[in-house]
Write an enzyme that holds these catalytic residues in place. Sequence first.
Site, PDB file in Angstrom:
ATOM      1  N   GLN A 172     -37.645  20.235  -2.859  1.00  0.00           N
ATOM      2  CA  GLN A 172     -37.224  20.417  -1.441  1.00  0.00           C
ATOM      3  C   GLN A 172     -36.118  19.485  -0.806  1.00  0.00           C
ATOM      4  O   GLN A 172     -35.270  19.731  -0.266  1.00  0.00           O
ATOM      5  CB  GLN A 172     -38.458  20.494  -0.661  1.00  0.00           C
ATOM      6  N   PHE A 201       0.764  -1.261   0.158  1.00  0.00           N
ATOM      7  CA  PHE A 201       0.032  -0.052   0.005  1.00  0.00           C
ATOM      8  C   PHE A 201       0.870   1.266  -0.018  1.00  0.00           C
ATOM      9  O   PHE A 201       0.495   2.227   0.591  1.00  0.00           O
ATOM     10  CB  PHE A 201      -0.980   0.331   1.198  1.00  0.00           C
ATOM     11  N   ILE A 202       1.961   1.261  -0.502  1.00  0.00           N
ATOM     12  CA  ILE A 202       2.829   2.262  -0.552  1.00  0.00           C
ATOM     13  C   ILE A 202       2.578   3.476  -1.518  1.00  0.00           C
ATOM     14  O   ILE A 202       2.912   3.200  -2.730  1.00  0.00           O
ATOM     15  CB  ILE A 202       4.430   1.994  -0.373  1.00  0.00           C
ATOM     16  N   GLU A 206       0.180  14.438   9.674  1.00  0.00           N
ATOM     17  CA  GLU A 206      -0.345  13.631   8.623  1.00  0.00           C
ATOM     18  C   GLU A 206      -2.071  13.623   8.705  1.00  0.00           C
ATOM     19  O   GLU A 206      -2.502  13.839   7.795  1.00  0.00           O
ATOM     20  CB  GLU A 206       0.222  12.076   8.832  1.00  0.00           C
ATOM     21  N   GLN A 252     -25.849  10.925  -5.281  1.00  0.00           N
ATOM     22  CA  GLN A 252     -27.325  10.522  -5.402  1.00  0.00           C
ATOM     23  C   GLN A 252     -27.952  11.675  -6.440  1.00  0.00           C
ATOM     24  O   GLN A 252     -28.921  11.308  -7.186  1.00  0.00           O
ATOM     25  CB  GLN A 252     -27.805  10.203  -4.021  1.00  0.00           C
ATOM     26  N   ARG A 300     -29.877  20.254 -14.536  1.00  0.00           N
ATOM     27  CA  ARG A 300     -30.711  18.934 -14.771  1.00  0.00           C
ATOM     28  C   ARG A 300     -32.186  19.286 -14.493  1.00  0.00           C
ATOM     29  O   ARG A 300     -32.400  19.774 -13.350  1.00  0.00           O
ATOM     30  CB  ARG A 300     -30.215  17.912 -14.041  1.00  0.00           C
TER      31      ARG A 300
HETATM   32  C1  LIG Z   1      -4.512   3.962  -1.258  1.00  0.00           C
HETATM   33  C2  LIG Z   1      -3.850   3.708  -0.030  1.00  0.00           C
HETATM   34  C3  LIG Z   1      -2.599   4.288   0.195  1.00  0.00           C
HETATM   35  C4  LIG Z   1      -1.821   4.152   1.213  1.00  0.00           C
HETATM   36  N1  LIG Z   1      -0.612   4.672   1.453  1.00  0.00           N
HETATM   37  C5  LIG Z   1       0.197   4.188   2.487  1.00  0.00           C
HETATM   38  C6  LIG Z   1       1.685   4.803   2.604  1.00  0.00           C
HETATM   39  O1  LIG Z   1       2.092   5.474   1.780  1.00  0.00           O
HETATM   40  N2  LIG Z   1       2.328   4.443   3.455  1.00  0.00           N
HETATM   41  C7  LIG Z   1       1.949   3.260   4.221  1.00  0.00           C
HETATM   42  O2  LIG Z   1       2.613   2.868   5.261  1.00  0.00           O
HETATM   43  N3  LIG Z   1       0.823   3.032   4.273  1.00  0.00           N
HETATM   44  C8  LIG Z   1      -0.219   3.234   3.417  1.00  0.00           C
HETATM   45  N4  LIG Z   1      -1.392   2.848   3.438  1.00  0.00           N
HETATM   46  C9  LIG Z   1      -1.935   1.704   4.341  1.00  0.00           C
HETATM   47  C10 LIG Z   1      -2.817   2.344   5.368  1.00  0.00           C
HETATM   48  O3  LIG Z   1      -2.359   3.232   6.280  1.00  0.00           O
HETATM   49  C11 LIG Z   1      -3.439   1.074   6.134  1.00  0.00           C
HETATM   50  O4  LIG Z   1      -4.469   0.368   5.227  1.00  0.00           O
HETATM   51  C12 LIG Z   1      -4.345   1.419   7.236  1.00  0.00           C
HETATM   52  O5  LIG Z   1      -3.519   1.870   8.026  1.00  0.00           O
HETATM   53  C13 LIG Z   1      -5.232   0.133   7.683  1.00  0.00           C
HETATM   54  O6  LIG Z   1      -4.415  -0.928   7.770  1.00  0.00           O
HETATM   55  P1  LIG Z   1      -4.492  -2.492   7.429  1.00  0.00           P
HETATM   56  O7  LIG Z   1      -5.168  -2.251   5.878  1.00  0.00           O
HETATM   57  O8  LIG Z   1      -3.545  -3.463   7.758  1.00  0.00           O
HETATM   58  O9  LIG Z   1      -5.974  -2.883   7.908  1.00  0.00           O
HETATM   59  P2  LIG Z   1      -6.354  -3.637   9.377  1.00  0.00           P
HETATM   60  O10 LIG Z   1      -5.151  -2.931  10.215  1.00  0.00           O
HETATM   61  O11 LIG Z   1      -5.899  -5.055   8.960  1.00  0.00           O
HETATM   62  O12 LIG Z   1      -7.546  -3.141   9.796  1.00  0.00           O
HETATM   63  C14 LIG Z   1      -8.725  -4.032   9.229  1.00  0.00           C
HETATM   64  C15 LIG Z   1     -10.046  -3.379  10.063  1.00  0.00           C
HETATM   65  O13 LIG Z   1      -9.885  -3.663  11.547  1.00  0.00           O
HETATM   66  C16 LIG Z   1     -10.006  -2.464  12.230  1.00  0.00           C
HETATM   67  N5  LIG Z   1      -9.114  -2.461  13.364  1.00  0.00           N
HETATM   68  C17 LIG Z   1      -7.871  -2.734  13.435  1.00  0.00           C
HETATM   69  N6  LIG Z   1      -7.368  -2.613  14.605  1.00  0.00           N
HETATM   70  C18 LIG Z   1      -8.605  -2.258  15.484  1.00  0.00           C
HETATM   71  C19 LIG Z   1      -8.657  -2.060  16.814  1.00  0.00           C
HETATM   72  N7  LIG Z   1      -7.733  -2.063  17.892  1.00  0.00           N
HETATM   73  N8  LIG Z   1      -9.967  -1.838  17.203  1.00  0.00           N
HETATM   74  C20 LIG Z   1     -10.998  -1.863  16.185  1.00  0.00           C
HETATM   75  N9  LIG Z   1     -10.841  -1.875  14.959  1.00  0.00           N
HETATM   76  C21 LIG Z   1      -9.565  -2.192  14.570  1.00  0.00           C
HETATM   77  C22 LIG Z   1      -9.583  -1.415  10.988  1.00  0.00           C
HETATM   78  O14 LIG Z   1      -9.934   0.059  11.416  1.00  0.00           O
HETATM   79  C23 LIG Z   1     -10.247  -1.903   9.785  1.00  0.00           C
HETATM   80  O15 LIG Z   1     -11.423  -1.552   9.645  1.00  0.00           O
HETATM   81  C24 LIG Z   1      -2.317   3.190   2.123  1.00  0.00           C
HETATM   82  C25 LIG Z   1      -3.423   2.567   1.982  1.00  0.00           C
HETATM   83  C26 LIG Z   1      -4.206   2.537   0.759  1.00  0.00           C
HETATM   84  C27 LIG Z   1      -5.404   2.065   0.520  1.00  0.00           C
END
Ligand SMILES: Cc1cc2nc3c(=O)[nH]c(=O)nc-3n(C[C@H](O)[C@H](O)[C@H](O)COP(=O)(O)OP(=O)(O)OC[C@H]3O[C@@H](n4cnc5c(N)ncnc54)[C@H](O)[C@@H]3O)c2cc1C
Length: 376
Positions: free
Chosen positions: A278, A153-154, A241, A335, A267
């Site tokens: 409304q 995801f970087i 950030e 919508q 539209r």
């Molecule tokens: C387009 C895009 C760009 C990105 N850019 C970067 C980047 O440049 N650098 C980088 O390092 N990362 C980047 N990311 C990564 C992003 O920061 C992570 O996807 C995000 O932090 C969530 O981590 P995860 O995907 O592992 O989800 P997970 O940690 O697996 O979470 C899954 C779900 O569980 C929930 N969850 C997790 N822990 C808990 C908790 N303790 N309590 C309740 N709920 C919880 C989360 O909120 C989520 O809904 C990017 C992601 C995307 C999609």
Amino acid sequence: MADEELRMFADSVGRFLERNAPPERVAKWRAEGMVEREFWREAGQAGLLGVSVPTEFGGGGGDFRHDVVVAEAVIRKGVEGFAAGLHNVIITPYIQAHGTEGQKRKWLPSLSNGERVAAIAMSEPGAGSDLQSVRTTAVRDGNGYRINGAKTFISNGQLADLIVVVAKTDPKEGARGVSLFVVEPGEVEGFRRGRKLDKVGLDAQDTSELFFDDVRVPAENLLGDREGQGFYQLMHELPRERLIIALGSAVAMEKALEETIAYVRERKAFGQPVIEFQNSQFVLADCKAKAVVARVFVNDCIEKALKGELDATTASIAKLWVTEAHGELVDACLQLHGGYGYINDYPIARMWRDARVQRIYGGSSEIMKLLIARSL
Ligand SMILES: Cc1cc2nc3c(=O)[nH]c(=O)nc-3n(C[C@H](O)[C@H](O)[C@H](O)COP(=O)(O)OP(=O)(O)OC[C@H]3O[C@@H](n4cnc5c(N)ncnc54)[C@H](O)[C@@H]3O)c2cc1C
């Protein structure tokens, strides 16, 4: 710097973006899934990068207000994929605030003139929200370190030539075992870029996988002067950030609202403009209330950040509330476009797709709630 000078800076940024990133060029980036490197150079030459880096390190010598001007203009002008906020506000400050004098001299000038595009590699296939559980390691090897691991995801993943990497220097420790390293892909062996990920939105962003296979970096690439500072460095930078993500949402909300008001005025249905119903007016009134509240709260956070008073809880509130409100607003605006809202030719369709990730990256809404709850 006086307001007048700030306004002139904003004008010049706006003019640069209009001239150098016209819709046809952005459409090309969208089709290719990444911004042209040449555009980063142009932006650097035009003074859009490293705007708050001191002039002695080759930057613009401005402050957070200048960063805000650039981040806001990029969204307002629809320069999709150009992650100036990430480069200027999220990554460059790691080096500026935590780098040694030598590291600042080495990296800040090229981050400011567009020679280098930055990325930050925190997330891994098995660790996103829970950063303490990253598995990438950096093991001391003579006068350097060997880095092994996989990131995903970087943002800027294909373009980046300076990557701040989160790694464990002591896997037995939790937060205290985390350090940050600067990896320069052009200077090392064992670094590989993986897939450019196929996403729901942000079509012009080269969000990618990165692999580190015994990548040897000199000891001077450990950010700061000692190991184990990574978590502290991350905690120090994450509020800003989150604020810049909230700002992005606030601007996108205003844009979506403007776009939708113009559409529903034109539209017609049942013999009258859609805005005359409304229901449309109530929906738009609700959207406007959300956009105004978002903007006021974000502006207050910007003021706090300028005074060095933006705390982690307030930044989390901004990110949680504004990005959630953004999601609700673009959905309501789509919508009001009817079927055309679902067609990518209409800007609202992309705005809706692009909005979704605001609630996920930079710490998900759930993680923001956890952070806010700690302050109760
Ligand atoms: C387009 C895009 C760009 C990105 N850019 C970067 C980047 O440049 N650098 C980088 O390092 N990362 C980047 N990311 C990564 C992003 O920061 C992570 O996807 C995000 O932090 C969530 O981590 P995860 O995907 O592992 O989800 P997970 O940690 O697996 O979470 C899954 C779900 O569980 C929930 N969850 C997790 N822990 C808990 C908790 N303790 N309590 C309740 N709920 C919880 C989360 O909120 C989520 O809904 C990017 C992601 C995307 C999609």
